[in-house]
Structure formats: C-alpha cells, structure tokens
Design a protein around this motif. Structure first.
Motif, PDB file in Angstrom:
ATOM      1  N   ASN A  14      -5.032  17.339 -10.065  1.00  0.00           N
ATOM      2  CA  ASN A  14      -4.943  17.237  -8.255  1.00  0.00           C
ATOM      3  C   ASN A  14      -4.870  15.140  -7.968  1.00  0.00           C
ATOM      4  OD1 ASN A  14      -3.767  19.127  -8.253  1.00  0.00           O
ATOM      5  ND2 ASN A  14      -5.641  19.575  -6.993  1.00  0.00           N
ATOM      6  N   GLY A  15      -4.752  14.709  -7.095  1.00  0.00           N
ATOM      7  CA  GLY A  15      -4.823  13.369  -6.017  1.00  0.00           C
ATOM      8  C   GLY A  15      -5.484  13.885  -4.428  1.00  0.00           C
ATOM      9  N   ILE A  16      -6.404  13.702  -4.332  1.00  0.00           N
ATOM     10  CA  ILE A  16      -7.045  13.583  -2.749  1.00  0.00           C
ATOM     11  C   ILE A  16      -6.431  12.087  -1.896  1.00  0.00           C
ATOM     12  CG2 ILE A  16      -8.480  13.948  -1.099  1.00  0.00           C
ATOM     13  CD1 ILE A  16      -9.646  16.616  -2.824  1.00  0.00           C
ATOM     14  N   PHE A  17      -6.011  11.741  -1.210  1.00  0.00           N
ATOM     15  CA  PHE A  17      -5.395  10.528  -0.784  1.00  0.00           C
ATOM     16  C   PHE A  17      -5.691  10.322   0.495  1.00  0.00           C
ATOM     17  CE2 PHE A  17      -2.213  10.587  -5.014  1.00  0.00           C
ATOM     18  CZ  PHE A  17      -3.054  10.555  -5.265  1.00  0.00           C
ATOM     19  N   PHE A  18      -6.264   9.333   0.981  1.00  0.00           N
ATOM     20  CA  PHE A  18      -7.189   9.185   2.366  1.00  0.00           C
ATOM     21  C   PHE A  18      -6.024   7.907   2.934  1.00  0.00           C
ATOM     22  CE2 PHE A  18     -10.669  11.352   0.487  1.00  0.00           C
ATOM     23  CZ  PHE A  18     -10.436  11.986   1.258  1.00  0.00           C
ATOM     24  N   VAL A  19      -5.207   8.254   4.014  1.00  0.00           N
ATOM     25  CA  VAL A  19      -4.118   6.685   5.215  1.00  0.00           C
ATOM     26  C   VAL A  19      -4.614   6.705   6.116  1.00  0.00           C
ATOM     27  CG1 VAL A  19      -2.558   8.386   3.214  1.00  0.00           C
ATOM     28  CG2 VAL A  19      -3.128   9.081   5.759  1.00  0.00           C
ATOM     29  N   GLY A  20      -6.116   6.708   6.330  1.00  0.00           N
ATOM     30  CA  GLY A  20      -6.510   6.007   7.137  1.00  0.00           C
ATOM     31  C   GLY A  20      -8.134   6.068   6.948  1.00  0.00           C
ATOM     32  N   TYR A  21      -8.779   5.792   8.954  1.00  0.00           N
ATOM     33  CA  TYR A  21     -10.038   5.582   8.476  1.00  0.00           C
ATOM     34  C   TYR A  21     -10.873   6.334   8.232  1.00  0.00           C
ATOM     35  CZ  TYR A  21     -15.047   4.411  10.160  1.00  0.00           C
ATOM     36  OH  TYR A  21     -16.299   4.702  10.649  1.00  0.00           O
ATOM     37  N   ARG A  36     -12.893  15.749 -10.165  1.00  0.00           N
ATOM     38  CA  ARG A  36     -12.283  15.292 -11.366  1.00  0.00           C
ATOM     39  C   ARG A  36     -10.912  14.891 -10.915  1.00  0.00           C
ATOM     40  NH1 ARG A  36     -14.349  20.216 -13.331  1.00  0.00           N
ATOM     41  NH2 ARG A  36     -15.597  20.342 -15.718  1.00  0.00           N
ATOM     42  N   ALA A  37     -10.436  15.402  -9.907  1.00  0.00           N
ATOM     43  CA  ALA A  37      -9.281  15.014  -9.198  1.00  0.00           C
ATOM     44  C   ALA A  37      -9.607  13.529  -8.718  1.00  0.00           C
ATOM     45  CB  ALA A  37      -8.972  15.141  -7.818  1.00  0.00           C
ATOM     46  N   SER A  38      -7.829  12.577  -9.296  1.00  0.00           N
ATOM     47  CA  SER A  38      -8.257  11.509  -8.221  1.00  0.00           C
ATOM     48  C   SER A  38      -8.340  11.145  -6.541  1.00  0.00           C
ATOM     49  CB  SER A  38      -6.573  10.490  -8.123  1.00  0.00           C
ATOM     50  OG  SER A  38      -6.598  11.089  -9.999  1.00  0.00           O
ATOM     51  N   ILE A  39      -9.667   9.726  -6.199  1.00  0.00           N
ATOM     52  CA  ILE A  39      -9.850   9.658  -4.885  1.00  0.00           C
ATOM     53  C   ILE A  39      -9.543   8.666  -4.251  1.00  0.00           C
ATOM     54  CG2 ILE A  39     -11.738  10.016  -3.318  1.00  0.00           C
ATOM     55  CD1 ILE A  39     -11.112  13.265  -4.636  1.00  0.00           C
ATOM     56  N   LYS A  40      -8.802   8.169  -3.340  1.00  0.00           N
ATOM     57  CA  LYS A  40      -8.390   6.806  -3.444  1.00  0.00           C
ATOM     58  C   LYS A  40      -8.031   6.714  -1.986  1.00  0.00           C
ATOM     59  CE  LYS A  40      -6.108   5.743  -7.732  1.00  0.00           C
ATOM     60  NZ  LYS A  40      -4.665   4.885  -7.997  1.00  0.00           N
ATOM     61  N   LYS A  41      -8.534   5.943  -1.800  1.00  0.00           N
ATOM     62  CA  LYS A  41      -7.714   5.696  -0.115  1.00  0.00           C
ATOM     63  C   LYS A  41      -6.739   4.300   0.167  1.00  0.00           C
ATOM     64  CE  LYS A  41     -10.438   3.919   4.846  1.00  0.00           C
ATOM     65  NZ  LYS A  41      -9.481   3.109   4.818  1.00  0.00           N
ATOM     66  N   TYR A  42      -6.134   4.413   1.258  1.00  0.00           N
ATOM     67  CA  TYR A  42      -4.634   3.002   1.323  1.00  0.00           C
ATOM     68  C   TYR A  42      -4.576   2.812   2.397  1.00  0.00           C
ATOM     69  CZ  TYR A  42      -3.225   5.544  -2.729  1.00  0.00           C
ATOM     70  OH  TYR A  42      -3.479   6.468  -4.406  1.00  0.00           O
ATOM     71  N   ASP A  43      -4.740   1.293   2.656  1.00  0.00           N
ATOM     72  CA  ASP A  43      -5.137   0.654   3.727  1.00  0.00           C
ATOM     73  C   ASP A  43      -3.418   0.453   4.844  1.00  0.00           C
ATOM     74  OD1 ASP A  43      -5.602  -0.923   6.075  1.00  0.00           O
ATOM     75  OD2 ASP A  43      -5.477  -2.918   4.699  1.00  0.00           O
ATOM     76  N   LEU A  44      -3.754   1.452   5.628  1.00  0.00           N
ATOM     77  CA  LEU A  44      -2.494   2.040   6.313  1.00  0.00           C
ATOM     78  C   LEU A  44      -2.758   2.251   7.844  1.00  0.00           C
ATOM     79  CD1 LEU A  44      -0.418   5.027   4.016  1.00  0.00           C
ATOM     80  CD2 LEU A  44      -0.569   2.356   3.975  1.00  0.00           C
ATOM     81  N   SER A  45      -3.310   1.235   8.086  1.00  0.00           N
ATOM     82  CA  SER A  45      -3.883   1.327   9.811  1.00  0.00           C
ATOM     83  C   SER A  45      -2.987   1.001  10.849  1.00  0.00           C
ATOM     84  CB  SER A  45      -4.799  -0.154   9.651  1.00  0.00           C
ATOM     85  OG  SER A  45      -5.404   0.418  11.362  1.00  0.00           O
ATOM     86  N   GLU A  64       0.572  -0.898   0.381  1.00  0.00           N
ATOM     87  CA  GLU A  64      -0.453  -0.446   0.169  1.00  0.00           C
ATOM     88  C   GLU A  64       0.907   1.545  -0.099  1.00  0.00           C
ATOM     89  OE1 GLU A  64      -3.489   0.866   0.214  1.00  0.00           O
ATOM     90  OE2 GLU A  64      -3.107  -1.299  -1.148  1.00  0.00           O
ATOM     91  N   ILE A  65       1.848   1.250   0.569  1.00  0.00           N
ATOM     92  CA  ILE A  65       2.718   2.111   0.984  1.00  0.00           C
ATOM     93  C   ILE A  65       3.359   2.661  -0.683  1.00  0.00           C
ATOM     94  CG2 ILE A  65       4.858   3.260   1.667  1.00  0.00           C
ATOM     95  CD1 ILE A  65       4.678   1.421   4.364  1.00  0.00           C
ATOM     96  N   VAL A  66       4.049   1.176  -1.129  1.00  0.00           N
ATOM     97  CA  VAL A  66       4.952   1.462  -2.514  1.00  0.00           C
ATOM     98  C   VAL A  66       3.886   2.125  -3.238  1.00  0.00           C
ATOM     99  CG1 VAL A  66       5.577  -0.005  -4.242  1.00  0.00           C
ATOM    100  CG2 VAL A  66       6.108   0.102  -2.325  1.00  0.00           C
ATOM    101  N   GLN A  67       2.167   1.750  -3.810  1.00  0.00           N
ATOM    102  CA  GLN A  67       1.665   2.265  -4.298  1.00  0.00           C
ATOM    103  C   GLN A  67       1.031   3.827  -4.904  1.00  0.00           C
ATOM    104  OE1 GLN A  67      -0.260   0.688  -6.960  1.00  0.00           O
ATOM    105  NE2 GLN A  67      -0.790   2.922  -7.552  1.00  0.00           N
ATOM    106  N   LEU A  68       0.437   4.445  -3.087  1.00  0.00           N
ATOM    107  CA  LEU A  68       0.417   5.628  -2.532  1.00  0.00           C
ATOM    108  C   LEU A  68       1.677   6.273  -3.197  1.00  0.00           C
ATOM    109  CD1 LEU A  68      -0.774   8.130  -0.981  1.00  0.00           C
ATOM    110  CD2 LEU A  68       0.755   6.909   1.054  1.00  0.00           C
ATOM    111  N   LEU A  69       2.743   5.691  -3.261  1.00  0.00           N
ATOM    112  CA  LEU A  69       4.051   6.993  -3.284  1.00  0.00           C
ATOM    113  C   LEU A  69       3.858   6.913  -5.171  1.00  0.00           C
ATOM    114  CD1 LEU A  69       6.983   5.491  -1.215  1.00  0.00           C
ATOM    115  CD2 LEU A  69       5.702   7.609  -0.587  1.00  0.00           C
ATOM    116  N   LEU A  70       4.132   6.194  -5.499  1.00  0.00           N
ATOM    117  CA  LEU A  70       3.764   5.920  -6.853  1.00  0.00           C
ATOM    118  C   LEU A  70       2.293   6.389  -8.070  1.00  0.00           C
ATOM    119  CD1 LEU A  70       3.878   2.103  -8.000  1.00  0.00           C
ATOM    120  CD2 LEU A  70       5.861   3.456  -8.613  1.00  0.00           C
TER     121      LEU A  70
END
Length: 232
Positions: A130-137, A168-177, A1-7
């Motif tokens: 742009n990207g809005i990337f959530f890294v928590g609950y 229009r921005a990329s919206i994603k969530k990553y499982d970094l719990s 998940e961290i690798v994908q977030l950085l990419l």
C-alpha cells in the motif's frame, strides 16, 4: 511532482496494493478528482476502482455550481461519472485489511482523528503493497504530520481506535500546494477592486502584514476578531 505521484500510484496498484490520498475537502478533493480522471483517460493510470468519501464530496455540487456562474473556477460534477467514483465499501473496519483494492480519495488532508483517511490509514499501514500519499500541508501536531515524521518499521498509534500498527506501507508527501504567495494575493486584490477585504486565515504576524500592505494600496481591509459581529 504530479508525474511522480502518478508513477508511485501505479507502482502500488501493480504490486496489488491500494493507495490512500488524504485531501482537504474544499478545492483539493475536486482538483484530485480531475487529475485522476485526466490520468486515467491518458492511460497514465490503469483502470482501478476510485473510492471517495468525506466533506469534499458534499462540496462537489457547490463547486460545480460556482463553476457554472463564474469563469474563475473550472470544475464539473460529471468527472465523478467519468472517473467511476464510488462510495467507500461498507465492510471497512479500522485496523482490518481493505475489502477492495483501489484508490481511496478521502477527507481529511491531515488525517485528523475519526475521519475517513484516519480510519483507512489504520487498515493500510501494515501492508507493504500500500501507499499513503499526502498532497497538501500537514500540521506537525496532526496524525498526518506525525506519520510523515516516522520511519519505515516504526510503530504508529491510532489512539482514537486503539490500534498500534507497524509502518510497512509507503509514506510520501508531494508538493502540490495550491497557495498563492503574498505578492500574488496582493496583485489579485488590486485587480478585482474589492469593496472590502476580510482577513480570515493566517497567524497574527501574517494578518498584520496584509493589513499594512492593503492599507498602503488604499484597499479597504477588515481583520475581524472572534465572536464580534461586523457589518461589511
């Protein structure tokens, strides 16, 4: 998940966009500072401004001090200098394009109304770079949780600032719990032999389960009720 977030961060920056990372003030803000700094030093991220704001920055000195006194936390405020962290540009206005490209690491993690992440999202949502990337609950009832349920092209209302934006921005969530599971918490409690365990988070069913399990292990537990004083 961290690798994908950085990419994904790299992709946004490469196409000329900015990245919003809404984070919880205690723990996740400091963790992401270290993660971004390590990624920068390993050239997994290109040089770009990193803007930080919110309660998490106020806690940096406290977490640093805890790290100096206890070996269970590994954090140094020197990461701010290493990363080149900056305060938010003063010219940011809700709904207006950002004055500077970069990574915006700000509170709150659920994009609650009237927080830096909420205001920044209203300025970033309509730009497909742009990207809005959530890294928590994210609670489903918060703006962050509601945004995660939307689809590209939907309209999203930032009610507190009266802005209706098309997604229009990329919206994603990553499982970094960073949460331990129940058994890990029980094992940790046993290992430190606490004088008292105070339950302060979780729904009633979960608290009842922990109370029962701690009692089975002969560990002193207190499940406090709101507005009542206790002597521990």
């Amino acid at each position: 998940e961290i690798v994908q977030l950085l990419l994904d961060i790299r992709k946004c920056l490469k196409r000329g966009g900015s990245v919003l990372l809404p984070v919880f003030a205690l723990g996740r803000m400091q963790e992401m500072l270290v993660l971004l700094d390590e990624a920068r030093r390993k050239k997994a991220l290109p040089p770009t401004p990193v803007f930080c704001s919110g309660l998490g920055m106020d806690l940096v000195n406290h977490i640093h001090q805890i790290s100096q006194n206890f070996n269970r936390v590994n954090f140094s405020r020197k990461v701010l200098r290493s990363l080149g962290a900056q305060p938010l540009p003063r010219r940011i206005q809700a709904g207006e394009p950002l004055p500077m490209q970069g990574i915006y690491l700000v509170s709150s993690g659920m994009m609650v109304e009237n927080t830096p992440s909420y205001m920044l999202a209203s300025s970033m949502l309509e730009d497909d770079r742009n990207g809005i990337f959530f890294v928590g609950y994210c609670d489903p009832n918060t703006p962050g949780g509601q945004l995660l349920e939307c689809q590209p092209g939907d309209e999203f209302l930032f009610e507190e600032v009266d802005i209706l934006a098309q997604i229009r921005a990329s919206i994603k969530k990553y499982d970094l719990s960073g949460h331990a599971d129940r058994e890990e918490l029980l094992a940790f409690a046993q290992s430190v032999s606490p004088r008292k365990i105070v339950l302060h988070h979780g729904d009633p069913e979960a608290r009842a389960w922990f109370s029962s399990e701690f009692e089975k292990l002969n560990l002193p537990v207190l499940d406090p009720e709101p507005l009542i004083e206790y002597e521990v």
